[in-house]
Structures are given as structure tokens and as C-alpha cells.
Design a protein around this motif. Structure first.
Motif, short mmCIF file in Angstrom:
data_model
loop_
_atom_site.label_atom_id
_atom_site.label_comp_id
_atom_site.label_asym_id
_atom_site.label_seq_id
_atom_site.Cartn_x
_atom_site.Cartn_y
_atom_site.Cartn_z
N THR A 161 0.88 -1.17 0.00
CA THR A 161 0.00 0.00 0.00
C THR A 161 0.91 1.22 0.00
O THR A 161 2.15 1.09 0.07
N SER A 162 0.31 2.40 0.01
CA SER A 162 1.15 3.60 0.03
C SER A 162 1.85 3.74 1.38
O SER A 162 2.79 4.52 1.51
N ILE A 231 2.52 21.25 4.29
CA ILE A 231 1.83 20.62 3.15
C ILE A 231 2.13 19.13 3.13
O ILE A 231 3.29 18.71 3.05
N LEU A 232 1.06 18.33 3.23
CA LEU A 232 1.17 16.87 3.27
C LEU A 232 0.53 16.32 2.00
O LEU A 232 -0.63 16.66 1.70
N ALA A 233 1.26 15.48 1.26
CA ALA A 233 0.72 14.99 -0.01
C ALA A 233 0.67 13.47 -0.03
O ALA A 233 1.50 12.80 0.60
N HIS A 234 -0.31 12.95 -0.77
CA HIS A 234 -0.42 11.48 -0.90
C HIS A 234 0.58 10.99 -1.96
O HIS A 234 0.75 11.65 -2.99
N SER A 245 6.36 19.29 -1.36
CA SER A 245 5.57 19.20 -0.12
C SER A 245 6.50 19.01 1.08
O SER A 245 7.70 18.80 0.93
N ASP A 246 5.91 19.06 2.29
CA ASP A 246 6.72 18.88 3.50
C ASP A 246 6.76 17.42 3.95
O ASP A 246 7.64 17.02 4.70
N PHE A 247 5.76 16.66 3.53
CA PHE A 247 5.66 15.27 3.98
C PHE A 247 4.80 14.53 2.97
O PHE A 247 3.89 15.10 2.39
N ALA A 248 5.11 13.24 2.78
CA ALA A 248 4.24 12.42 1.94
C ALA A 248 3.94 11.13 2.67
O ALA A 248 4.82 10.55 3.31
N GLY A 249 2.72 10.68 2.58
CA GLY A 249 2.36 9.43 3.24
C GLY A 249 0.95 9.03 2.93
O GLY A 249 0.17 9.81 2.37
N SER A 250 0.63 7.80 3.33
CA SER A 250 -0.72 7.27 3.13
C SER A 250 -1.71 8.12 3.92
O SER A 250 -1.31 8.97 4.72
#
Ligand code: 13P
Ligand code: SF4
Length: 359
Positions: A161-162, A231-234, A245-250
Motif C-alpha cells: 500500500t502507500s 503541506i502533506l501529499a499522498h 511538499s513537507d511530507f508524503a504518506g498514506s
């Protein structure tokens, strides 16, 4: 009720008052008079039928807060489906999630409130495509994103999964003693994973129709308008969005980020209901809300969940032989050592600039 509607009584009002507190930012008092009785009736039916509702983070707030027994990301819902002891699972999510629940809990009745709830990623690849890919790249393991049909999962070695894609890719490469892995079918997830690992990635050109629509200009505009927002991105977003972005996660990782770091202001670059649901749990965080709707997730409504439970429709079936092979791929992912599965997907400080090979 004979006409299919349920009255808004004082008993309903008091049974649903905690839900109202969480949804009132998104639901008008007039709408609530229709929704609250449905929520009470769905919860009554769940108890009467020993049913649970597994609700994805992209469900609308009245579903997420009102009737979901387990809420979370794709990984969390799959784990719950595997350990579930209810007689009936209602999947408040899309078809690939319902199929995953069925292959993990084949003895249970799994219902999806609207069988048209598809996914552009799941629709991008067939089992026959995967068989041809395996012929073209013999000896390489195939990792499939859970956003695929059971028939596609059945052709592959392990799912991801992501939340765990980097960890799964690295674990399967180690196990097979190879330096390249096939990761299907999301091109952007594959590109984002490739930036986080030394393992070479071969992928497909599938895309999430919701996340592919964000671009780097959106992030630049948000930064200009809200300089202090985090900024949080999928990870289904294009790599240039992730890099900005500042963070990426599920979706679960985004929830974890907001609940533990308590940013003053945040932007979630993902589906619209995510921020609506999380805002109710994080009153000290202000949510800036650019978002895109997933038309597939939005097919699931309180009305369709109620009909699903009342009439026990629509029953999700997976061919038995396909189900056994698909289950093995999902179970291998679930069985990975906890630290690997729990590893958070933090793409922003990407180490690599190597790209993927697209089939
Ligand atoms: P996760 O909840 O696993 O992050 O997945 C997002 C998604 O797009 C599911 O359809
Ligand atoms: Fe599929 Fe994207 Fe919708 Fe998730 S948000 S169900 S990946 S189309």
C-alpha cells in the motif's frame, strides 16, 4: 418505515449527538434530520446482524464518524478484514477494497453498498497484462499496489500500500536476491518509491484520477498564500508535487502526522473527505482545503449502506482459486515484520533522482 424513511425522534437525537458534534461543520441541521435516523438504524442493523463496517478515510464525515467500526487507510482496513470476527463485513470504500476483504475473510459475507465504486488504478491493468509482464521480465518479483483487482493480485508475488511500498520493495528484493523489482500499476507511486530506494523499479502507466490532477503550480500557489502551512501529499501525486511538499504518506500517515505533530495550519493534498474527517479530531489545527473528489468513493452513501445491510446486497464474490492466490500476495504483505510495515513513507528528503522504467 413503509416509505423507507426513519423519523428524527428524541431517542435518535440523543443516540447520535456525539456524531453531530463531529459532522456539524459539513452537514446542515435539515440534512441531519434525515441522516441521524439512518445512522441510528444502520447501527441497529449492525448489532442485529453481527456486521461491521470498514470505512476508508475518504468516506464522507457522516459515514466515517457515524457508522464506521474501523476507519483507516487501505493497509489498516486489510489488517482489520483479516482479523475480523463478524459474520458480515460492509466495505465502505471501493471494489478493490471489498475484494481484498473477501480474499482475507473468505468465510464471511462481504457486501459493497455500490458495486460501481471502481478505481482508475484498478482499471488500468488486467491479469493478462501481468502475465505478459512476467514473461518479459522473468526472475523479477512483482509487487502490486492493493488498488488492483483480485485477479491481478493473484498473478503477483506480494502486495503493498502507500504506507509500506518502500519497505515491501526492499524486503522482496532482498528475499529474491535481485536489484530490480516490478511495481504495478501506479506510475507516480513507482516514481516516488524509486526516489527512496537503491532498488531499480519497473512500472506501468496507471494513475489515480484524483491525485494526478495536483501539480507543482498548486503547491507554489498554496505556499504563497499560506506560507506557514505544512503541506502533506499522498504518494499517488506526481513526483514534483511530492518534492514540493513537507511530507508524503498514506492517508493513515497523514492522520498520524497531524495528530502527533499538531501543526497550526495544514494542507492535505488528497481527496476532500480526508480533511473533513480529520478536522473533527484535530480542533487546534486549521485545514486549508484545496482537494479533489473521488467519484468512486462518493458512490458510497448512508442510503446505500443502509440498503446493503437491510437487503444484504451487493455480495462480493471472488473466484475460489483466484482468491487463494490473491490472499497469499496480501498476506505476505501483512506478515512482513512490523518495523518494515510500520516504516513511514517520507519521500520529501528523497535520496535518489533515478527514474523508473515504464513498461
Ligand atoms: P491509502 O488510504 O492507503 O493511503 O490509499 C488512498 C487511496 O487512494 C485509496 O483509494
Ligand atoms: Fe482509486 Fe484514486 Fe479513487 Fe483511491 S482516490 S479509489 S486510488 S481513483
Amino acid at each position: 418505515m413503509a416509505d423507507g424513511s426513519f423519523p428524527f425522534t428524541t431517542a435518535v437525537e440523543s443516540a447520535t449527538s456525539d456524531v453531530w458534534d463531529k459532522v456539524k461543520a459539513h452537514v446542515t441541521p435539515l440534512e441531519w434530520r434525515l441522516q441521524a435516523p439512518l445512522i441510528a438504524e444502520i447501527n441497529r442493523l449492525k448489532r442485529a446482524k453481527n456486521a461491521v463496517i470498514l470505512a476508508h478515510n475518504y468516506m464522507t464525515p457522516e459515514i466515517f464518524h457515524g457508522v464506521g467500526d474501523f476507519v483507516g487507510d487501505s493497509l489498516g482496513l486489510a489488517i482489520e478484514a483479516a482479523r475480523c470476527e463478524a459474520d458480515i463485513i460492509v466495505q465502505a470504500g471501493v471494489m478493490f477494497m471489498a475484494e481484498t476483504s473477501k480474499v482475507l475473510s473468505s468465510d464471511k459475507k462481504v457486501l459493497i453498498p455500490d458495486p460501481r465504486a471502481g478505481c482508475s488504478l484498478a482499471a488500468s491493468i488486467t491479469a493478462e497484462d501481468v502475465r505478459l509482464i512476467k514473461q518479459r521480465y522473468p526472475g523479477l518479483p512483482v509487487v502490486t499496489y492493493v488498488n488492483t483487482t483480485a485477479a491481478v493480485k493473484a498473478e503477483t508475488d506480494i502486495c503493498c500500500t502507500s504506507a509500506n511500498a518502500v519497505a515491501v520493495v526492499e524486503a522482496v528484493a532482498r528475499e529474491w536476491g535481485v536489484d530490480r523489482v516490478i511495481l504495478l500499476p501506479d506510475e507516480f507511486l513507482a516514481r516516488n518509491v524509486a526516489r527512496q530506494t537503491d532498488i531499480g523499479i519497473i512500472s506501468w502507466t496507471g494513475r489515480c484520477e484524483v491525485h494526478e490532477r495536483f501539480d507543482a503550480a498548486d503547491i507554489a500557489e498554496l505556499r504563497a498564500a499560506w506560507p506557514d502551512a505544512e503541506i502533506l501529499a499522498h504518494p499517488e501525486c506526481p513526483p514534483e508535487v511530492i518534492a514540493a511538499s513537507d511530507f508524503a504518506g498514506s492517508t493513515a500517515a497523514m492522520t498520524h502526522y497531524v495528530m502527533t505533530r499538531k501543526p497550526r495550519r495544514v494542507v492535505l493534498i488528497t481527496e476532500c473527505s480526508m480533511a473533513d474527517n480529520l478536522a473533527a479530531e484535530a480542533p487546534d489545527t486549521e485545514f486549508v482545503r484545496p482537494c479533489n473528489l473521488c467519484p468512486h468513493m462518493k458512490r458510497i452513501t448512508l442510503e446505500s449502506i443502509h440498503a446493503a445491510l437491510a437487503e444484504e446486497r451487493y455480495v462480493v464474490e471472488v473466484d475460489a482459486e483466484v482468491g487463494v492466490r490473491a490472499r497469499a500476495a496480501v498476506q505476505r504483505m501483512i506478515d512482513l515484520p512490523r518495523p518494515a510495515v510500520a516504516a513511514r513513507y517520507d519521500l520529501v528528503r528523497a535520496r535518489h533522482h533515478v527514474d523508473v522504467e515504464l513498461i
